[in-house]
Design a protein around this motif. Structure first.
Motif: not given
Length: 82
Positions: A57-82
């Motif tokens: 998409a021309g190196n811009t932020v899209t819905r795909r990036d937001h979906r991946l960010a949500e998935a990364i946050d879900a993974v992070a919730a399983r770990y102890s993040v400082e």
């Protein structure tokens, strides 16, 4: 918290040690494969940083990036993040 800067979503995670940070990255890799969207990341000892943007998409932020960010946050919730 994700921030949008320079046409990318960015976030930094800090863990107790390298082993935990790397395990987190391994789980994120599985999510990235599932979503078919692969992030730029950096890992130095216990700190992991991400930059998400969509090249097709021309190196811009899209819905795909937001979906991946949500998935990364879900993974992070399983770990102890400082």
């Amino acid at each position: 918290m994700w921030t949008e800067t320079d046409n990318s979503l960015r976030r930094r995670f800090r863990f107790a040690d390298f082993k935990t940070a790397f395990a987190f990255l391994t789980d994120v890799a599985a999510e990235a494969e599932r979503l078919d969207h692969h992030p730029w990341f950096s890992n130095e000892y216990n700190v992991v940083e991400f930059r998400l943007r969509t090249h097709d998409a021309g190196n811009t932020v899209t819905r795909r990036d937001h979906r991946l960010a949500e998935a990364i946050d879900a993974v992070a919730a399983r770990y102890s993040v400082e």
